[in-house]
Design a protein around this motif. Sequence first.
Motif, short mmCIF file in Angstrom:
data_model
loop_
_atom_site.label_atom_id
_atom_site.label_comp_id
_atom_site.label_asym_id
_atom_site.label_seq_id
_atom_site.Cartn_x
_atom_site.Cartn_y
_atom_site.Cartn_z
N LYS A 1 0.82 -1.22 0.00
CA LYS A 1 0.00 0.00 0.00
C LYS A 1 0.86 1.26 0.00
O LYS A 1 1.87 1.33 0.71
CB LYS A 1 -0.96 -0.01 1.20
CG LYS A 1 -0.25 0.03 2.55
CD LYS A 1 -1.23 -0.17 3.70
CE LYS A 1 -0.54 0.05 5.02
NZ LYS A 1 -1.33 -0.39 6.18
N ILE B 1 -6.35 -5.98 2.94
CA ILE B 1 -6.05 -6.05 4.38
C ILE B 1 -6.65 -4.88 5.16
O ILE B 1 -6.48 -4.81 6.37
CB ILE B 1 -4.52 -6.07 4.63
CG1 ILE B 1 -3.88 -4.80 4.08
CG2 ILE B 1 -3.89 -7.31 4.00
CD1 ILE B 1 -2.47 -4.58 4.60
N MET C 1 -8.03 -12.97 11.74
CA MET C 1 -6.99 -11.96 11.60
C MET C 1 -7.07 -11.02 12.80
O MET C 1 -8.16 -10.81 13.35
CB MET C 1 -7.24 -11.18 10.31
CG MET C 1 -6.30 -10.05 10.03
SD MET C 1 -6.90 -8.48 10.67
CE MET C 1 -6.03 -7.34 9.61
N MET D 1 -4.86 -7.51 14.99
CA MET D 1 -3.75 -6.56 15.13
C MET D 1 -3.53 -6.28 16.60
O MET D 1 -4.48 -5.93 17.32
CB MET D 1 -4.08 -5.24 14.43
CG MET D 1 -4.07 -5.34 12.92
SD MET D 1 -4.87 -3.90 12.18
CE MET D 1 -3.46 -2.81 12.09
N MET E 1 3.03 -7.86 11.95
CA MET E 1 3.40 -6.82 11.01
C MET E 1 4.90 -6.55 11.20
O MET E 1 5.57 -7.26 11.93
CB MET E 1 2.57 -5.56 11.27
CG MET E 1 1.10 -5.89 11.36
SD MET E 1 -0.09 -4.60 11.81
CE MET E 1 0.61 -3.06 11.36
N ARG F 1 1.86 -9.98 7.69
CA ARG F 1 1.59 -8.90 6.74
C ARG F 1 2.66 -7.82 6.94
O ARG F 1 2.61 -7.06 7.90
CB ARG F 1 0.20 -8.31 7.00
CG ARG F 1 -0.91 -9.36 7.14
CD ARG F 1 -2.23 -8.70 7.52
NE ARG F 1 -2.12 -7.83 8.68
CZ ARG F 1 -2.32 -8.24 9.94
NH1 ARG F 1 -2.67 -9.48 10.20
NH2 ARG F 1 -2.16 -7.39 10.93
N ILE F 2 3.63 -7.77 6.05
CA ILE F 2 4.78 -6.91 6.29
C ILE F 2 4.94 -5.86 5.19
O ILE F 2 5.05 -6.21 4.01
CB ILE F 2 6.05 -7.76 6.45
CG1 ILE F 2 5.85 -8.76 7.60
CG2 ILE F 2 7.27 -6.88 6.70
CD1 ILE F 2 7.05 -9.62 7.90
N GLY F 3 4.93 -4.60 5.60
CA GLY F 3 5.08 -3.49 4.66
C GLY F 3 6.39 -2.76 4.81
O GLY F 3 7.33 -2.92 4.03
N THR F 4 6.50 -1.97 5.88
CA THR F 4 7.63 -1.06 6.07
C THR F 4 9.00 -1.75 6.00
O THR F 4 9.92 -1.23 5.38
CB THR F 4 7.48 -0.34 7.43
OG1 THR F 4 6.15 0.21 7.49
CG2 THR F 4 8.49 0.77 7.58
N ARG G 1 6.07 4.64 4.23
CA ARG G 1 5.05 5.05 3.27
C ARG G 1 4.89 6.55 3.31
O ARG G 1 4.97 7.17 4.35
CB ARG G 1 3.70 4.41 3.64
CG ARG G 1 3.66 2.92 3.49
CD ARG G 1 2.32 2.37 3.92
NE ARG G 1 2.17 2.27 5.35
CZ ARG G 1 2.56 1.20 6.09
NH1 ARG G 1 3.13 0.17 5.52
NH2 ARG G 1 2.39 1.20 7.39
#
Length: 222
Positions: A25, A67, A151, A153, A195, A211-214, A220
Amino acid sequence: MSIASNIQEVRAYIPSNVKLVCVSKFHPNESVLQAYEAGERIFGESKVQELSHKQEELPKDISWHFIGHLQTNKVKYIVPFVSLIHGVDSFRLLSEINKQALKAGRRVNCLLQMHIAEEETKFGFDEGELTAMLRSEEMKGLTGVNICGLMGMATFTDDREQVRNEFRRLKGVFDRIQAEFFAGKTDFSELSMGMSDDYRIAIEEGSTMVRIGTTIFGHREY
Ligand SMILES: *Cc1c(COP(=O)(O)O)cnc(C)c1O
């Protein structure tokens, strides 16, 4: 650091039975392609429009996961192609996904979101609500959705023990729900938790999907 080397680092901590969702994202198509070329095929997005654009423009063998918080009026845009919707947090949403899935001639994979954090701002069912919904008569008619697991958080905090306890509680609910409602069925098998900041703890506590972004794509820009 390059995206490919970030992935290599993250992958070193992820056992082969745990799936990695690369959360792309707010990152451009080129970033997704770099991860794709490094071998990744599961990507997570939290905005319907961004997801739709990326799905059109990027390779067709990508599994797209939604997500974010999904609004019922936008369900129809992603149902034709989405592989898994992580954050189903109401019967109303589940029922809309079901309706659109039947229209599209699909069965859509969903995870029910549990509220485990301290913060009120996070979405999801509590254990009582979840159990009541799964017991209800109206659940039986939903042939367009496939409930694959839960799921959650954790609270955004530096207190690692609190995070661990929240994940442990979610795993406990997962085991109980599996035994009560999905015994002998293989579909209810995914526990999406973890995460960038807490995925190692999540894996220790029984996550099957992180769920891994950074950590993969960097910060972002909103
Ligand atoms: C953005 C997001 C992530 C990824 O968060 P990072 O801290 O960047 O790894 C994971 N899960 C959900 C639900 C998200 O919205």
